[in-house]
Design a protein around this motif. Structure first.
Motif, mmCIF file in Angstrom:
data_model
loop_
_atom_site.group_PDB
_atom_site.id
_atom_site.type_symbol
_atom_site.label_atom_id
_atom_site.label_comp_id
_atom_site.label_asym_id
_atom_site.label_seq_id
_atom_site.Cartn_x
_atom_site.Cartn_y
_atom_site.Cartn_z
ATOM 1 N N SER A 1 20.593 -14.592 32.090
ATOM 2 C CA SER A 1 21.129 -14.302 30.768
ATOM 3 C C SER A 1 20.270 -13.191 30.187
ATOM 4 O O SER A 1 19.036 -13.231 30.307
ATOM 5 N N ILE A 2 20.903 -12.205 29.566
ATOM 6 C CA ILE A 2 20.179 -11.066 28.994
ATOM 7 C C ILE A 2 20.355 -11.114 27.480
ATOM 8 O O ILE A 2 21.476 -11.036 26.983
ATOM 9 N N SER A 3 19.244 -11.214 26.758
ATOM 10 C CA SER A 3 19.324 -11.269 25.293
ATOM 11 C C SER A 3 19.574 -9.878 24.714
ATOM 12 O O SER A 3 19.436 -8.866 25.406
ATOM 13 N N ASP A 4 19.898 -9.823 23.432
ATOM 14 C CA ASP A 4 20.097 -8.542 22.758
ATOM 15 C C ASP A 4 18.837 -7.685 22.794
ATOM 16 O O ASP A 4 18.907 -6.464 22.743
ATOM 17 N N GLU A 5 17.688 -8.331 22.885
ATOM 18 C CA GLU A 5 16.408 -7.610 22.954
ATOM 19 C C GLU A 5 16.053 -7.185 24.378
ATOM 20 O O GLU A 5 15.047 -6.530 24.603
ATOM 21 N N LYS B 1 28.486 -19.108 27.483
ATOM 22 C CA LYS B 1 28.526 -18.578 26.119
ATOM 23 C C LYS B 1 28.853 -17.090 26.116
ATOM 24 O O LYS B 1 28.644 -16.393 27.106
ATOM 25 N N VAL B 2 29.327 -16.623 24.987
ATOM 26 C CA VAL B 2 29.508 -15.185 24.781
ATOM 27 C C VAL B 2 28.139 -14.530 24.921
ATOM 28 O O VAL B 2 27.138 -15.050 24.421
ATOM 29 N N GLY B 3 28.083 -13.427 25.637
ATOM 30 C CA GLY B 3 26.811 -12.734 25.810
ATOM 31 C C GLY B 3 26.809 -11.873 27.048
ATOM 32 O O GLY B 3 27.842 -11.643 27.687
ATOM 33 N N THR B 4 25.623 -11.408 27.393
ATOM 34 C CA THR B 4 25.428 -10.529 28.542
ATOM 35 C C THR B 4 24.713 -11.290 29.641
ATOM 36 O O THR B 4 23.750 -12.012 29.383
ATOM 37 N N TYR B 5 25.194 -11.099 30.857
ATOM 38 C CA TYR B 5 24.662 -11.783 32.029
ATOM 39 C C TYR B 5 24.409 -10.776 33.145
ATOM 40 O O TYR B 5 24.954 -9.675 33.131
ATOM 41 N N PRO C 1 22.138 -5.721 41.430
ATOM 42 C CA PRO C 1 22.332 -6.333 40.114
ATOM 43 C C PRO C 1 23.678 -5.927 39.519
ATOM 44 O O PRO C 1 24.035 -4.757 39.518
ATOM 45 N N LEU C 2 24.424 -6.917 39.043
ATOM 46 C CA LEU C 2 25.687 -6.657 38.361
ATOM 47 C C LEU C 2 25.575 -7.212 36.951
ATOM 48 O O LEU C 2 25.529 -8.424 36.762
ATOM 49 N N ARG C 3 25.517 -6.321 35.968
ATOM 50 C CA ARG C 3 25.424 -6.741 34.570
ATOM 51 C C ARG C 3 26.811 -6.668 33.942
ATOM 52 O O ARG C 3 27.509 -5.676 34.084
ATOM 53 N N SER D 1 34.302 -17.181 25.733
ATOM 54 C CA SER D 1 33.690 -18.283 26.473
ATOM 55 C C SER D 1 34.678 -19.391 26.836
ATOM 56 O O SER D 1 34.303 -20.350 27.499
ATOM 57 N N ALA D 2 35.932 -19.250 26.441
ATOM 58 C CA ALA D 2 36.959 -20.213 26.825
ATOM 59 C C ALA D 2 37.734 -19.755 28.064
ATOM 60 O O ALA D 2 38.597 -20.474 28.557
ATOM 61 N N ALA D 3 37.426 -18.570 28.575
ATOM 62 C CA ALA D 3 38.159 -18.001 29.704
ATOM 63 C C ALA D 3 37.395 -18.202 31.015
ATOM 64 O O ALA D 3 36.200 -18.481 31.024
ATOM 65 N N HIS D 4 38.109 -18.010 32.116
ATOM 66 C CA HIS D 4 37.493 -18.009 33.442
ATOM 67 C C HIS D 4 37.100 -16.572 33.774
ATOM 68 O O HIS D 4 37.940 -15.675 33.756
ATOM 69 N N TYR D 5 35.824 -16.358 34.052
ATOM 70 C CA TYR D 5 35.326 -15.064 34.510
ATOM 71 C C TYR D 5 34.950 -15.216 35.981
ATOM 72 O O TYR D 5 34.091 -16.025 36.322
ATOM 73 N N HIS D 6 35.617 -14.454 36.815
ATOM 74 C CA HIS D 6 35.308 -14.438 38.248
ATOM 75 C C HIS D 6 34.780 -13.047 38.565
ATOM 76 O O HIS D 6 35.468 -12.055 38.318
ATOM 77 N N VAL D 7 33.558 -12.972 39.089
ATOM 78 C CA VAL D 7 32.903 -11.686 39.356
ATOM 79 C C VAL D 7 32.587 -11.605 40.850
ATOM 80 O O VAL D 7 31.518 -12.016 41.295
ATOM 81 N N PRO D 8 33.542 -11.118 41.653
ATOM 82 C CA PRO D 8 33.306 -11.017 43.087
ATOM 83 C C PRO D 8 32.528 -9.755 43.446
ATOM 84 O O PRO D 8 32.533 -8.771 42.710
ATOM 85 N N LEU D 9 31.865 -9.815 44.596
ATOM 86 C CA LEU D 9 31.163 -8.659 45.140
ATOM 87 C C LEU D 9 31.755 -8.372 46.513
ATOM 88 O O LEU D 9 31.790 -9.254 47.376
ATOM 89 N N LEU D 10 32.253 -7.161 46.700
ATOM 90 C CA LEU D 10 32.708 -6.687 48.003
ATOM 91 C C LEU D 10 31.631 -5.732 48.483
ATOM 92 O O LEU D 10 31.322 -4.746 47.794
#
Length: 119
Positions: free
Chosen positions: A27-31, A59-63, A90-92, A98-107
Motif C-alpha cells: 500500500s502506498i500512502s499519499d506521502e 480500500k480506495v488508494g494506491t497500491y 513493480p506495477l503501481r 473499493s466495491a469493485a473487482h480489480y484484476h491486475v494480470p501480468l503478461l
C-alpha cells in the motif's frame, strides 16, 4: 464478497501460466510511505490461491504489486544474463472503487511485460 483484488501471471515466452512467481503487495500512502500487505506465490494456474485483498481490507488508494520474475525465468535458461534484463517488476495502480473487482494480470517474458485492468 464486496470489492477485491486478484492477479494472474502469464509467461508469454513459453505460452503458459507462470508457476512459482513471488509477488509482494504494498500500500502506498499519499506521502509515499510503503506498507507491505501481502507476500504470495503463484500456483499451477499462475494465480494466487486467494484474492490479495478483500472486504474491509480493500480500500480506495494506491497500491503496488512487485513481481519477482528474474528467478522464474532463470530456471529455463542457465545461460541467462546476470543480472537479468527484468528481475523485479513493480506495477503501481490506484483503486477508485473499493466495491469493485480489480484484476491486475501480468503478461511477461524475459524481455518485456504488459498489464491491464482485467475483470
Amino acid at each position: 464478497m464486496t470489492g477485491y483484488l486478484t492477479t494472474h501471471v502469464l509467461d508469454t515466452a513459453h505460452g503458459c501460466p507462470a508457476v512459482g512467481v513471488a509477488i509482494a503487495l504494498w500500500s502506498i500512502s499519499d506521502e509515499g510511505d510503503h506498507l507491505l500487505l501481502a507476500q504470495v506465490t503463484t500456483n499451477e494456474d499462475g494465480r494466487t490461491d486467494a484474492p490479495l485483498l478483500t472486504d474491509s481490507g480493500f480500500k480506495v488508494g494506491t497500491y503496488e504489486l512487485v513481481f519477482s520474475v528474474g528467478s522464474y525465468f532463470a530456471q529455463f535458461n542457465q545461460a541467462a544474463p546476470n543480472p537479468p534484463f527484468l528481475d523485479e517488476i513493480p506495477l503501481r495502480f490506484s483503486v477508485a472503487n473499493s466495491a469493485a473487482h480489480y484484476h491486475v494480470p501480468l503478461l511477461v517474458s524475459p524481455w518485456s511485460y504488459s498489464t491491464y485492468r482485467g475483470s
